[in-house]
Design an enzyme around this catalytic site. Structure first.
Site, PDB file in Angstrom:
ATOM      1  N   CYS A 131       0.853  -1.195   0.000  1.00 10.28           N
ATOM      2  CA  CYS A 131       0.000   0.000   0.000  1.00 10.28           C
ATOM      3  C   CYS A 131       0.884   1.239   0.000  1.00 10.28           C
ATOM      4  CB  CYS A 131      -0.899   0.020   1.233  1.00 10.28           C
ATOM      5  SG  CYS A 131      -2.155  -1.271   1.240  1.00 10.28           S
ATOM      6  N   THR A 196       0.710  -9.300  -5.848  1.00 13.87           N
ATOM      7  CA  THR A 196       0.817  -9.101  -7.291  1.00 13.87           C
ATOM      8  C   THR A 196       2.069  -8.290  -7.624  1.00 13.87           C
ATOM      9  OG1 THR A 196      -0.549  -7.114  -7.142  1.00 13.87           O
ATOM     10  CG2 THR A 196      -1.671  -9.200  -7.630  1.00 13.87           C
ATOM     11  N   THR A 270      -6.418 -16.011  -8.612  1.00 15.09           N
ATOM     12  CA  THR A 270      -6.967 -15.706  -9.934  1.00 15.09           C
ATOM     13  C   THR A 270      -7.778 -16.856 -10.512  1.00 15.09           C
ATOM     14  OG1 THR A 270      -5.111 -14.199 -10.348  1.00 15.09           O
ATOM     15  CG2 THR A 270      -6.343 -14.944 -12.260  1.00 15.09           C
TER      16      THR A 270
END
Length: 326
Positions: A131, A196, A270
């Site tokens: 973040c 990711t 995913t």
């Protein structure tokens, strides 16, 4: 499901080693339409933030060869609604729940852990450090050992004693082992590898970036070799630290690859978007893969790829000789 795939992540014991990846199971209600959530090793929530967020404007998802590129912006209802609506539902379903938390400052992470401190039903906290740090020109906490460590320390200091804290690390750093060591030194009980990877795509029809946010996070089979490498390197440096392996897992053999690299559990992400039943299927396939290799306990396969050629764990059953034909 046999006991073959049971695992432990420090003090957290799970009936099987396969769980959902954060952000890929909605609130849990969505997946509950397809299978019993109690079959999961654990359900990992979408990252919860202090306030409700709409996320980035569309388009914020695009497909890539062997992968998915997303720039969601961590949309969600915020901690208040999560505690009032989403977490009670998961607890009511008797689902083992790992709560992912995310923030824009060290104080926000600490406050989220404090809010969860006395809430029953939280099996563990996963700290999403990918973040932007508003106090450091928006650079991600995950990119710097000291910044990552400060977030982990804040969560550990405010979390309920005995509740494991896992730091989820980003792969696009110079040395992921250095980040991992800093997080463990700061109090992380385990690590989730990987988040990711930052990437982008350009639409050749519009001649512009495919995502409104320009770049996004790449996931899916394309990142699996990278994720396996990260797990392997971190396990070599921290062999006693539990690792949850994440990144492009779509089959039981994919999961086994992560276990051999050093993961004690894996999370499917995913693959769930095109196969909502992917998690229980991967569980079954992992069980079958271990059985086919005469490994009766997943723990005996953790980190096996680090052993010298020819090494056989004590618990692995020897191959039975073929019976002589009569």
């Amino acid at each position: 499901m046999s006991d073959r795939v049971r695992t432990a992540l420090g003090p957290l014991e799970l009936p099987n080693a396969v769980m959902t990846a954060s952000g890929c199971g909605g609130t849990g209600r969505e997946l509950a339409q397809f299978f019993d959530l109690t079959r999961l090793g654990a359900f990992v929530t979408t990252s919860v933030m202090p306030q409700a967020r709409a996320g980035r404007p569309t388009p914020r998802v695009t497909e890539t060869p062997s992968g998915l590129l997303t720039a969601m912006g961590l949309p969600g209802p915020g901690i208040e609604t999560f505690l009032e609506r989403d977490l009670p539902w998961l607890i009511e379903q008797d689902v083992r729940t790992i709560v992912s938390v995310a923030g824009n400052s060290v104080e926000e992470y600490g406050d989220l852990a404090r809010r969860l401190r006395n809430v029953p039903g939280v099996a563990a906290i996963e700290v999403n450090i990918a973040c932007p740090n508003v106090e450091d020109r928006g650079r991600m906490f995950a990119w710097h050992p000291s910044a990552a460590a400060s977030v982990v320390r804040a969560v550990r200091d405010h979390a309920r004693p005995g509740v494991p804290v896992f730091a989820k690390l980003a792969p696009d750093v110079t040395d992921i082992v250095t980040i991992a060591l800093a997080c463990v030194d700061a109090g992380a009980d385990g690590l989730t590898l990987i988040n990711t990877m930052e990437a982008m795509a350009i639409d050749t029809e519009t001649l512009r970036p495919a995502l409104t946010g320009v770049s996004g996070g790449l996931s899916g089979p394309a990142v699996r070799p990278l994720a396996v490498r990260c797990v392997y390197q971190v396990h070599a440096a921290l062999p006693r630290t539990p690792i949850i392996g994440v990144g492009g897992i779509a089959t039981g053999l994919d999961a086994l690859e992560f276990v051999l690299a050093g993961a004690s559990a894996v999370a499917v992400g995913t693959a769930v978007f095109h196969d909502p039943g992917a998690v229980p299927r991967v569980q079954r396939e992992l069980d079958e893969a271990l059985a086919a290799r005469r490994i009766d306990r997943l723990a005996d396969a953790v980190g096996l790829a680090h052993k010298p050629a020819g090494y056989v764990p004590p618990q692995v059953r020897p191959e039975e000789p073929e019976k002589e034909r009569t």
